[in-house]
Scaffold this motif. Structure first.
Motif, short mmCIF file in Angstrom:
data_model
loop_
_atom_site.label_atom_id
_atom_site.label_comp_id
_atom_site.label_asym_id
_atom_site.label_seq_id
_atom_site.Cartn_x
_atom_site.Cartn_y
_atom_site.Cartn_z
N ALA A 1 4.56 9.51 2.20
CA ALA A 1 5.59 8.58 1.72
C ALA A 1 6.66 9.37 0.99
N THR A 2 7.89 9.14 1.37
CA THR A 2 9.02 9.84 0.75
C THR A 2 10.19 8.88 0.59
N LYS B 1 -0.48 2.57 -1.72
CA LYS B 1 -1.64 1.68 -1.82
C LYS B 1 -2.12 1.34 -0.41
N VAL B 2 -3.41 1.57 -0.16
CA VAL B 2 -3.99 1.33 1.16
C VAL B 2 -4.94 0.13 1.07
N GLU B 3 -4.72 -0.86 1.91
CA GLU B 3 -5.55 -2.06 1.92
C GLU B 3 -6.10 -2.31 3.32
N GLY B 4 -7.33 -2.80 3.38
CA GLY B 4 -7.94 -3.10 4.66
C GLY B 4 -9.08 -2.16 4.96
N SER B 5 -9.96 -2.55 5.87
CA SER B 5 -11.11 -1.73 6.24
C SER B 5 -11.47 -1.99 7.69
N VAL B 6 -12.34 -1.14 8.23
CA VAL B 6 -12.76 -1.23 9.62
C VAL B 6 -14.28 -1.31 9.66
N ILE C 1 -4.93 -2.06 8.86
CA ILE C 1 -4.85 -1.27 7.62
C ILE C 1 -3.40 -1.32 7.15
N LYS C 2 -3.19 -1.76 5.92
CA LYS C 2 -1.83 -1.93 5.39
C LYS C 2 -1.55 -0.86 4.32
N TYR C 3 -0.39 -0.23 4.44
CA TYR C 3 0.04 0.82 3.51
C TYR C 3 1.32 0.34 2.83
N SER C 4 1.37 0.45 1.50
CA SER C 4 2.58 0.02 0.79
C SER C 4 2.85 0.96 -0.39
N VAL C 5 4.12 1.04 -0.76
CA VAL C 5 4.50 1.91 -1.88
C VAL C 5 5.82 1.41 -2.47
N PHE C 6 5.95 1.59 -3.79
CA PHE C 6 7.20 1.28 -4.50
C PHE C 6 7.80 2.60 -4.99
N ASN C 7 9.13 2.68 -5.00
CA ASN C 7 9.78 3.85 -5.61
C ASN C 7 10.25 3.52 -7.01
N SER C 8 10.98 4.41 -7.63
CA SER C 8 11.40 4.22 -9.02
C SER C 8 12.40 3.08 -9.18
N ASN C 9 13.03 2.67 -8.08
CA ASN C 9 13.95 1.54 -8.12
C ASN C 9 13.25 0.22 -7.80
N ALA D 1 11.95 -0.52 -5.09
CA ALA D 1 12.09 -0.85 -3.67
C ALA D 1 10.75 -0.59 -2.99
N LYS D 2 10.41 -1.43 -2.03
CA LYS D 2 9.08 -1.36 -1.42
C LYS D 2 9.16 -1.00 0.06
N ALA D 3 8.17 -0.21 0.50
CA ALA D 3 8.00 0.08 1.92
C ALA D 3 6.60 -0.34 2.32
N GLU D 4 6.47 -0.83 3.55
CA GLU D 4 5.17 -1.29 4.01
C GLU D 4 5.04 -1.05 5.51
N VAL D 5 3.92 -0.47 5.93
CA VAL D 5 3.64 -0.29 7.35
C VAL D 5 2.19 -0.66 7.61
N LYS D 6 1.87 -0.84 8.88
CA LYS D 6 0.51 -1.23 9.26
C LYS D 6 -0.01 -0.33 10.36
N ARG D 7 -1.31 -0.13 10.35
CA ARG D 7 -1.98 0.56 11.44
C ARG D 7 -3.01 -0.41 12.03
N ILE D 8 -3.02 -0.53 13.34
CA ILE D 8 -3.98 -1.39 14.03
C ILE D 8 -5.10 -0.53 14.58
N VAL D 9 -6.33 -0.90 14.27
CA VAL D 9 -7.51 -0.15 14.74
C VAL D 9 -8.36 -1.09 15.59
N TYR D 10 -8.58 -0.68 16.84
CA TYR D 10 -9.42 -1.45 17.75
C TYR D 10 -10.82 -0.83 17.79
N VAL D 11 -11.82 -1.64 17.58
CA VAL D 11 -13.21 -1.20 17.77
C VAL D 11 -13.67 -1.77 19.10
N LYS D 12 -14.02 -0.85 20.05
CA LYS D 12 -14.39 -1.27 21.40
C LYS D 12 -15.75 -0.72 21.78
#
Length: 475
Positions: free
Chosen positions: A206-207, A219-224, A234-242, A244-255
């Motif tokens: 995160a930058t 901050k990492v939320e979620g489990s497999v 799996i959700k990833y989020s972060v705040f900077n000094s202002n 401001a928030k960034a958030e991305v997700k990773r999808i994990v398939y269990v097959k």
């Protein structure tokens, strides 16, 4: 001797004149011989590091000049600021005379500030980080003594040298006020693991423009649940000094783990042929692409960077609708030195694919296939370890169940016969190993496709959800 009162008076008067004469004579001689010493300038000022030139002097009396006989004592160090005294003296017949000249070496030149970084936009919390340099003709490097201020959208640089000379440099800037963080996921945003295998977090960074590295604040939320087939987030989020928030997700398939070898069940639509080409692109790739176009067939290319001059054809393969997968960057078997060595090589090739096609590939094939034994020479059990690690990272590897024989040196006729014979025996899903760096394959491909189409076989490309023939890992 004077005798009598009259003579005494005359005598005294006589001596009086004699004394006056003598005194007058001495005065005249003294006046004529009295030494004089004159300096052109009694006090001068020169710049440090300049050259000191003697302003001049003269010594003389009424009768003669003796400037050349004057003794000069003292030196001026023009490289060092200070006050110096030069003494001039002459010892004449009557008297010794001397005078002193004061020479001041001074620094009147202010330091120079040079801006090495001159961004148009700056972060309010990083304004002191931009590079600059301050140099003085006497003090040398004064960079560490520069004071930097941010005031009213202006960067103000101030520095003084040891002589009190000041320099102020002002630069107008624009402040970044809409700074937003960004999270970059390592690995893929969509991953597949097989039931029972552990999910291993591939990592993230995160930058932002102003706070730099924010990775530790993510901050990492979620489990497999590795034991339950499904789709996980799996959700990833972060705040900077202002804030401001960034958030991305990773999808994990269990097959469920796919069947080994050729055990995949037919879907009832008949035999499907998956043509795969390894080791290119190379000298014959263009010809192979043209033949595939002629027959309207799409294939899967497991690419390398063995021949950088043909790397542009990766873009052409993707443009024509073929699937691009990773084989190896170097195609050197020392990639089997360790799991890290393999993954480093893999990532290098996947970057090439990303640059050429705009996206990474999650499909790959081991050099020599997963059943190769040459890897034993480099590291025991390394292929098994790589397969497990890559699978946990969401990548899928493919072997084959039909070999064209081109790697064994078959000519065009041999490649044709081996392919047609292999496809006739392979079952519902035929993954054919070919090499687009072989002239024999390029020559035989047109006839092969004509015969396979005559037999009404379907053609497909490899994918995450399709058949994945695996050999038995031998190391």
């Amino acid at each position: 001797m004077c005798k009598g009162s009259v003579d005494m008076k005359k005598c005294l008067k006589y001596w009086k004149y004699i004394v006056i004469f003598i005194v007058s004579l001495i005065s005249i001689i003294s006046f004529l011989l009295y030494p004089r010493l004159e300096l052109n300038e009694k006090e001068i000022e020169i710049d440090v590091n300049s050259k000191y030139s003697e302003p001049g002097y003269k010594a003389y009396n009424i009768l003669e000049s003796f400037t050349k006989k004057v003794k000069v004592d003292g030196k001026v160090n023009t490289k060092k600021i200070g006050t110096y005294k030069i003494k001039y003296s002459y010892k004449g017949v009557i008297k010794k005379v001397s005078k002193t000249r004061i020479v001041k070496v001074v620094d009147n030149l202010p330091p120079k500030i040079t801006l090495e970084d001159k961004p148009d936009e700056i972060c309010p919390n990083k304004y002191k980080n931009y590079k600059y340099k301050a140099e003085d003709n006497y003090d040398g490097d004064l960079t560490k003594k520069v004071n930097v201020e941010l005031k009213d959208e202006k960067l103000i640089y101030t520095v003084s040298d040891s002589s009190g000379n000041d320099t102020v440099l002002t630069r107008k800037v624009k402040l970044i006020t809409d700074n937003k963080p960004e999270i970059n996921l390592k690995g893929s945003k969509e991953m597949t693991i097989y039931k029972g295998n552990d999910y291993k977090e591939p990592g993230y960074e995160a930058t932002d423009k102003c706070d730099d590295d924010l990775t530790e604040k993510v901050k990492v939320e979620g489990s497999v649940d590795k034991n339950k087939i499904g789709t996980y987030e799996i959700k990833y989020s972060v705040f900077n000094s202002n804030e401001a928030k960034a958030e991305v997700k990773r999808i994990v398939y269990v097959k469920e783990k796919p069947a080994i070898g050729d055990a995949e069940a037919s879907n009832g639509s008949g035999k499907t042929v998956y043509l795969t080409f390894d080791d290119g692109p190379g000298a014959y790739t263009q010809s192979i692409l043209n033949t595939l176009d002629k027959h309207g067939v799409k294939a899967t290319f497991f690419v390398t960077n063995q021949f950088p001059g043909y790397q542009y054809l990766i873009s052409e393969e993707a443009k024509r609708g073929h699937v691009i997968a990773v084989h190896t960057y170097t195609h050197n078997y020392n990639v089997y030195n360790s799991v890290d060595a393999y993954i480093n090589d893999f990532n290098q090739m996947n970057e090439v694919i990303k640059n050429r096609t705009g996206s990474y590939s999650k499909l790959f094939r081991f050099p020599g296939g997963s059943s190769n034994t040459i890897s034993r020479k480099y590291s025991k059990g390394v292929v098994s370890a790589i397969a497990a690690e890559m699978t946990n990272r969401g990548y899928i590897y493919f072997d084959w169940n039909v070999s064209s024989g081109d790697a064994a040196g078959y000519n065009a006729s041999g490649v044709y016969n081996a392919t047609i014979r292999g496809v006739s025996k392979c079952g519902a899903h035929c993954v054919v190993l070919m090499h687009d760096i072989k002239g024999s394959t390029a020559t035989a491909l047109d006839a092969i496709l004509s015969e396979l189409k005559r037999k009404n076989y379907s053609f497909g490309t490899l994918s995450e959800s399709g058949p994945t023939p695996h050999h038995k890992i031998a190391n």
